[in-house]
Design a protein around this motif. Structure first.
Motif, short mmCIF file in Angstrom:
data_model
loop_
_atom_site.label_atom_id
_atom_site.label_comp_id
_atom_site.label_asym_id
_atom_site.label_seq_id
_atom_site.Cartn_x
_atom_site.Cartn_y
_atom_site.Cartn_z
N PRO A 29 0.80 -1.23 0.00
CA PRO A 29 0.00 0.00 0.00
C PRO A 29 0.83 1.28 0.00
CG PRO A 29 -0.22 -1.17 2.10
CD PRO A 29 0.55 -2.05 1.18
N LEU A 30 1.98 1.27 0.65
CA LEU A 30 2.81 2.47 0.65
C LEU A 30 3.34 2.76 -0.75
CD1 LEU A 30 4.08 4.79 2.21
CD2 LEU A 30 6.00 3.30 2.74
N ALA A 31 3.79 1.72 -1.44
CA ALA A 31 4.28 1.91 -2.82
C ALA A 31 3.16 2.39 -3.72
CB ALA A 31 4.86 0.60 -3.35
N THR A 32 1.94 1.88 -3.51
CA THR A 32 0.80 2.32 -4.31
C THR A 32 0.54 3.80 -4.09
OG1 THR A 32 -0.20 0.13 -4.20
CG2 THR A 32 -1.66 1.96 -4.72
N PHE A 33 0.54 4.21 -2.83
CA PHE A 33 0.26 5.61 -2.54
C PHE A 33 1.37 6.52 -3.05
CE2 PHE A 33 -0.54 9.32 0.28
CZ PHE A 33 -1.80 9.61 -0.21
N LEU A 34 2.60 6.08 -2.95
CA LEU A 34 3.71 6.88 -3.47
C LEU A 34 3.63 6.98 -4.99
CD1 LEU A 34 6.68 5.79 -1.18
CD2 LEU A 34 5.28 7.87 -1.06
N THR A 35 3.18 5.91 -5.64
CA THR A 35 2.98 5.94 -7.09
C THR A 35 1.91 6.97 -7.45
OG1 THR A 35 3.63 3.63 -7.28
CG2 THR A 35 2.38 4.56 -9.12
N LEU A 36 0.83 7.00 -6.67
CA LEU A 36 -0.21 8.01 -6.89
C LEU A 36 0.34 9.41 -6.70
CD1 LEU A 36 -3.25 6.33 -5.13
CD2 LEU A 36 -2.93 6.66 -7.58
N ALA A 37 1.21 9.59 -5.71
CA ALA A 37 1.81 10.90 -5.47
C ALA A 37 2.69 11.30 -6.66
CB ALA A 37 2.63 10.89 -4.19
N ILE A 38 3.42 10.35 -7.22
CA ILE A 38 4.25 10.64 -8.40
C ILE A 38 3.37 11.01 -9.59
CG2 ILE A 38 5.80 9.60 -10.10
CD1 ILE A 38 7.04 8.03 -7.72
N MET A 39 2.26 10.27 -9.76
CA MET A 39 1.34 10.58 -10.85
C MET A 39 0.75 11.98 -10.67
SD MET A 39 -0.36 6.78 -11.32
CE MET A 39 -1.93 7.42 -11.77
N LEU A 40 0.42 12.33 -9.43
CA LEU A 40 -0.08 13.67 -9.14
C LEU A 40 0.99 14.71 -9.48
CD1 LEU A 40 -2.22 15.57 -7.92
CD2 LEU A 40 -1.14 15.18 -5.71
N GLY A 41 2.24 14.41 -9.16
CA GLY A 41 3.34 15.31 -9.50
C GLY A 41 3.44 15.54 -11.00
N ILE A 42 3.27 14.48 -11.78
CA ILE A 42 3.32 14.61 -13.24
C ILE A 42 2.18 15.50 -13.74
CG2 ILE A 42 3.05 13.33 -15.41
CD1 ILE A 42 4.51 10.97 -13.98
N ILE A 82 8.72 18.99 -7.22
CA ILE A 82 8.91 18.55 -5.82
C ILE A 82 8.17 17.24 -5.58
CG2 ILE A 82 8.36 19.09 -3.41
CD1 ILE A 82 8.83 22.07 -4.13
N PHE A 83 6.93 17.14 -6.07
CA PHE A 83 6.16 15.91 -5.89
C PHE A 83 6.81 14.73 -6.60
CE2 PHE A 83 1.62 17.57 -4.80
CZ PHE A 83 2.14 18.26 -3.72
N LEU A 84 7.42 14.99 -7.76
CA LEU A 84 8.08 13.90 -8.49
C LEU A 84 9.31 13.38 -7.74
CD1 LEU A 84 7.93 15.05 -12.20
CD2 LEU A 84 6.87 13.03 -11.21
N PHE A 85 10.07 14.29 -7.19
CA PHE A 85 11.31 13.88 -6.54
C PHE A 85 11.15 13.63 -5.05
CE2 PHE A 85 12.81 15.99 -10.42
CZ PHE A 85 13.60 14.97 -10.92
N ARG A 86 10.04 14.05 -4.48
CA ARG A 86 9.76 13.82 -3.06
C ARG A 86 8.31 13.33 -2.90
NH1 ARG A 86 14.06 14.09 0.20
NH2 ARG A 86 12.91 15.12 1.83
N PRO A 87 7.99 12.12 -3.41
CA PRO A 87 6.61 11.65 -3.35
C PRO A 87 6.08 11.47 -1.93
CG PRO A 87 8.06 9.92 -4.15
CD PRO A 87 8.87 11.18 -4.08
N LEU A 88 6.94 11.17 -0.99
CA LEU A 88 6.49 11.04 0.40
C LEU A 88 6.01 12.39 0.93
CD1 LEU A 88 6.13 8.97 2.61
CD2 LEU A 88 8.43 9.48 3.40
N PHE A 89 6.67 13.46 0.52
CA PHE A 89 6.25 14.81 0.87
C PHE A 89 4.86 15.09 0.30
CE2 PHE A 89 6.11 19.35 -0.38
CZ PHE A 89 6.15 19.92 0.89
N ALA A 90 4.65 14.71 -0.96
CA ALA A 90 3.34 14.89 -1.60
C ALA A 90 2.27 14.10 -0.86
CB ALA A 90 3.40 14.46 -3.06
#
Length: 178
Positions: A29-42, A82-90
């Motif tokens: 689940p953490l990897a899934t949420f971080l992937t969503l954060a990266i997608m949001l960053g894009i 920032i969201f792309l390079f720091r997905p946990l922050f996002a």
């Protein structure tokens, strides 16, 4: 004319892909949420770039100085990077926004709970109980923001599993052709 049903291989394939995605989401689940954060960053980065480009197109055509679009575009582009390079922050920002929303909404509903008294004591009491729970949930999210991300990932995983099973069932029902 008789209708023949054929096995739908595409639905079967889509079903298996969705089930694999659901299993991945539930097991990570953490990897899934971080992937969503990266997608949001894009998405945010692309939207920022679009606003910057639109600003320069508008300025070149009309001479108008629409600084708001430029400033917003720059801020969105920076946020996207920032969201792309720091997905946990996002993910944390997303969780804090949800937490603040829950807290503010619960406090507002508790302040205005007396408006539900005419509906009956049960509704009034239930409203207070639910809003206190939402308030505590918001406070917990402020203290542990990744709970929001993990919850979203679990919901996504379950949804993907359900959709996957649905597609597999549809595959065996076949597609109709003349």
């Amino acid at each position: 004319m008789a209708e023949a049903k054929k096995f739908d291989w595409i639905s079967l394939l889509v079903g298996f892909v969705l089930i694999i995605g659901g299993i991945f989401s539930l097991s990570n689940p953490l990897a899934t949420f971080l992937t969503l954060a990266i997608m949001l960053g894009i998405v945010v980065l692309v939207r920022g770039i679009m606003l910057i480009v639109a600003y320069f197109k508008l300025e070149n055509r009309t001479g108008a100085k629409v600084f708001f679009a430029l400033i917003l575009g720059i801020l969105l582009a920076i946020t996207g990077v920032i969201f792309l390079f720091r997905p946990l922050f996002a993910a944390n920002i997303f969780a804090f926004v949800i937490a603040i929303w829950f807290i503010v909404d619960a406090i507002n509903n508790l302040i205005n709970a007396d408006r539900l008294k005419p509906a009956g004591k049960g509704i009034y009491f239930l409203s207070i109980v639910f809003n206190v729970l939402v308030l505590f949930g918001g406070i917990i999210l402020v203290l542990h923001p990744l709970i929001a991300g993990l919850s979203v990932a679990v919901i996504i995983g379950i949804t993907l599993l359900v959709f996957g099973v649905n597609h597999i069932v549809l595959a065996f029902m076949g597609k109709e052709s003349a």
